[in-house]
Design a protein around this motif. Sequence first.
Motif: not given
Lengths: 304, 264
Positions: A207, A224-225, A228-229
Amino acid sequence: MSVVSIKKNISGDEIPMPASSVKEQPMKQPQEMATTKTASEKATVQRIKAVTEFFVRRVMPSVLGVVLFLVIWALLAKQSGELPGPDKTWASAVELFSDPFYDNGPNDKGIGWNILSSLERVGIGFGLAALIGIPLGFVIGRFAFFSGMASPIISLLRPVSPLAWLPIGLLVLKEAQPAAIWVIFISSIWPMIINTAVGVTKVPQDYMNVARVLNLSEWKIFTRILFPAVLPYMMTGVRLSIGVAWLVIVAAEMLTGGMGIGFWVWDEWNNLNVEHIIIAIFIVGIVGLLLEQGLLLLAKRFEY
Amino acid sequence: MNKYVQIENAQMIFETKNGKFVALKDINLLIDQGEFVSIIGHSGCGKSTLLNLVAGLIDPSGGALFCAGREIAGPGPDRAVVFQNHSLLPWLSCFDNVYLAVERVFGGKEPKANLKKRATEALELVGLGHAIHKMPHEISGGMKQRVGIARALSMQPKVLLLDEHFGALDALTRAHLQDELLRIVTSLGSTAIMVTHDVDEAVLLSDRIVMMTNGPSATIGEILDVKLPRPRDRLALAEDRDYVHLRGEVLKFLYERHKKKEAA
């Protein structure tokens, strides 16, 4: 040839048919009717089987455990003579909860007020901890420099017993109420910082490579990364934190006084009302369980 | 030759616990605009490392790499990578995964409606027009890889970098996607570098095949020109004399002259 035997032949199943249902069968098209009836009854039988199995495997052990617990408790109570048994405690609880929100001045309020007051304290202390701990966790996880800066302090302060922070709180904040919140804050912040930071370092390199190839801005990487991760890790931290916060509240309130479930325990001890102390233990347990389950439910929504 | 991508004396040394490990050395390669080059070699020959160097994901220990006349310093959307394991963000829909890339490259220059159109078109190009709003976990591995390709193509990169992008797929799906990629690359005239260990894939898609020697200190062994006319057709080529010959050449390189040592 009877209807019953046809059923057996068609379905090849050994389901015993109740005599009454056999009699009710219209005899016009016995074969066809028999088939459908058997299928639906088969389903019913299967459902009953499934429910029974669920009870035997899942519910029974828990019920058995609770019963055993109550029996041991009752025996101990009988032995000691001072400890109230389940029956007396139950009667007292019914009385207590018949009017949970009465208000007879500052030192005599219903159990409902005490619980709410404790929850409010936990909510504020824990909320502040989340507000500071989670962003801090992201920064520590993302930048090795900050990680290096923070890790010795975290390692040093994390194992400190929550109540050791109380005098500092009283000294600086001057009042009992904010001092209790301070204790909740400082003891529940660590799991959130640590889990969030660990989550950030565990974000798959794939990612991050996507982010690098796209040359995403730090803000986009975050929204965006990273966020959420890390969310599942963060939720674990939040769950642990609220557990700690609720664990600490009783002790903190015993020391600070005022209103709340912890203070109530101490007050009832002074009144030598042991039934109420036992009830308080159950209340703390049940509320803690509800908080944890609520957060678990919330965490499930963020799994991918 | 217009030297669109230029690799000069590139060298890659990794620092490991057991000292220095020379992965690549003396790599010299020139790639034309619109050329499709594949890199083939046994596992561990550093072919993915070479691709990562062009992508800018790692910096070379020595030598220099250029793309369109500029030295490659770090990754950028002008060299879009299709990753081996698709690397879609699982919390974004197929559309949003592509849109993230489109937005980065064209955002601020074009109105939002245009960006959305670009993302949609990219997904339609790879045959996923019907699955635009699906989440990655709802689609098959082959479809995920298509989204990965759509994401890369949507950026209109100068060079498309494909890193064993079909490696995790079954043979039939892979063949299907190769045909699709062949069609897309031919129609767009993209410059592409593809890392693969599939001989057929290399011959079918490439203009040139770069064959790597075994590591450590891997380098380019031979470069094979694939002068098969385009558009190419898998079935027609299967019995084509030139195709069979080229395929044989690659196999001979891999299994006669540079057979993998049994240790690995």
